[in-house]
Design an enzyme around this catalytic site. Sequence first.
Site, PDB file in Angstrom:
ATOM      1  N   CYS A 140       0.712  -1.305   0.023  1.00 39.54           N
ATOM      2  CA  CYS A 140       0.042   0.021   0.014  1.00 39.54           C
ATOM      3  C   CYS A 140       0.865   1.277  -0.047  1.00 39.54           C
ATOM      4  O   CYS A 140       1.895   1.156   0.360  1.00 39.54           O
ATOM      5  CB  CYS A 140      -0.990   0.142   1.443  1.00 39.54           C
ATOM      6  SG  CYS A 140      -2.308  -1.112   1.331  1.00 39.54           S
ATOM      7  N   HIS A 186      -1.218  -7.797  -7.059  1.00 34.63           N
ATOM      8  CA  HIS A 186       0.242  -7.552  -7.389  1.00 34.63           C
ATOM      9  C   HIS A 186       0.529  -8.724  -8.221  1.00 34.63           C
ATOM     10  O   HIS A 186      -0.028  -9.930  -8.091  1.00 34.63           O
ATOM     11  CB  HIS A 186       1.024  -7.134  -6.369  1.00 34.63           C
ATOM     12  CG  HIS A 186       1.447  -8.339  -5.509  1.00 34.63           C
ATOM     13  ND1 HIS A 186       0.629  -9.044  -4.566  1.00 34.63           N
ATOM     14  CD2 HIS A 186       2.686  -9.224  -5.391  1.00 34.63           C
ATOM     15  CE1 HIS A 186       1.032  -9.913  -3.844  1.00 34.63           C
ATOM     16  NE2 HIS A 186       2.507 -10.276  -4.465  1.00 34.63           N
TER      17      HIS A 186
END
Length: 352
Positions: free
Chosen positions: A73, A169
């Site tokens: 993040c 991801h």
Amino acid sequence: MKKTSTRLADGRELIYYDLRDDTVRDAVDRRPLERTHTTSEVRRDPLLGDQVAIASHRQGRTYHPPADQCPLCPTEGDRLSEIPDSSYDVVVFENRFPSLAGDSGRCEVVCFTSDHDASFASLTEEQARLVLDAWTDRTSELSHLPSVEQVFCFENRGEEIGVTLGHPHGQIYAYPFTTPRTALMLRSLAAHKEATGGENLFDAVLARELADERVVLESEHWVAFVPYAAHWPYEVHLYPKRRVPDLLGLDEATRSEFPQVYLELLRRFDRIFGEGEPSTPYIAAWHQAPFGTLEEFEGVTRDDFALHLELFTIRRTSGKLKFLAGSESGMSVFINDVPPERAAERLREVAS
């Protein structure tokens, strides 16, 4: 697309890929990190002829952190992460716990979005195109490293696959050798070319699939199908209709159409087991031609290889996983519980 390269506190490279050309990326990594030290080593198995990466330092990698401590993040206030800025579109950085490093290659992390609760399937077409552009740029850059022979862009999704970070991801592995799976394809390619007087095996396979009942979806520039000899219960191969060896070879029309096609595929994967089921775990893997010499594959050039993406799940039905047991793990002989024709039919049924 705007590309901005910077360095993290321990010297690793981080690259922002932004949709807006006027975006400024000048945030500094404030973490007190020492330079990373890896123990990655590639060893060759003399019996099988393949390579194994030995990377004991990966035992200490981050493992299922709570969402408020996610290292992927953006940095927020005193919560410092791998991404120094407070927001981002797409970010690529050197893995802090790489399987391959130095003369043994390179490993990178690709963050698809700053939204921790998103998924690739929830991206907009504009966002998905930016990820494609990042994959392409990294393939180009990594291919010029002297230790790199093949570039592999992929996404692991879901705890069942082994994912330890929940943030959306993927990864990029830059290998110092041609991977065993690619070598098998190249040998088959060479044998078919010799046996047929020059016919390309990828072209023959694609023509066969286009004429068969296992096509899942087709557009002007792309086709997705369940292969005739699918290894996994639900497995889809996505090909550009014009053969190119790697992501760099895609023309603008094919690139522009990719987000729509790929996002639809991912969304179908999330629907195949019915409403109320958790998101489908999957692996999405880009297969690109090696950048090294192909001398051992007689008569084959890079242009004979066909770029394609293989997307598959280890879930075979609702609540049940496909495990790689004795035959698969011990002998590399897959046993598929779902007929490819039925899998293709199911993936057509759940179209948007």
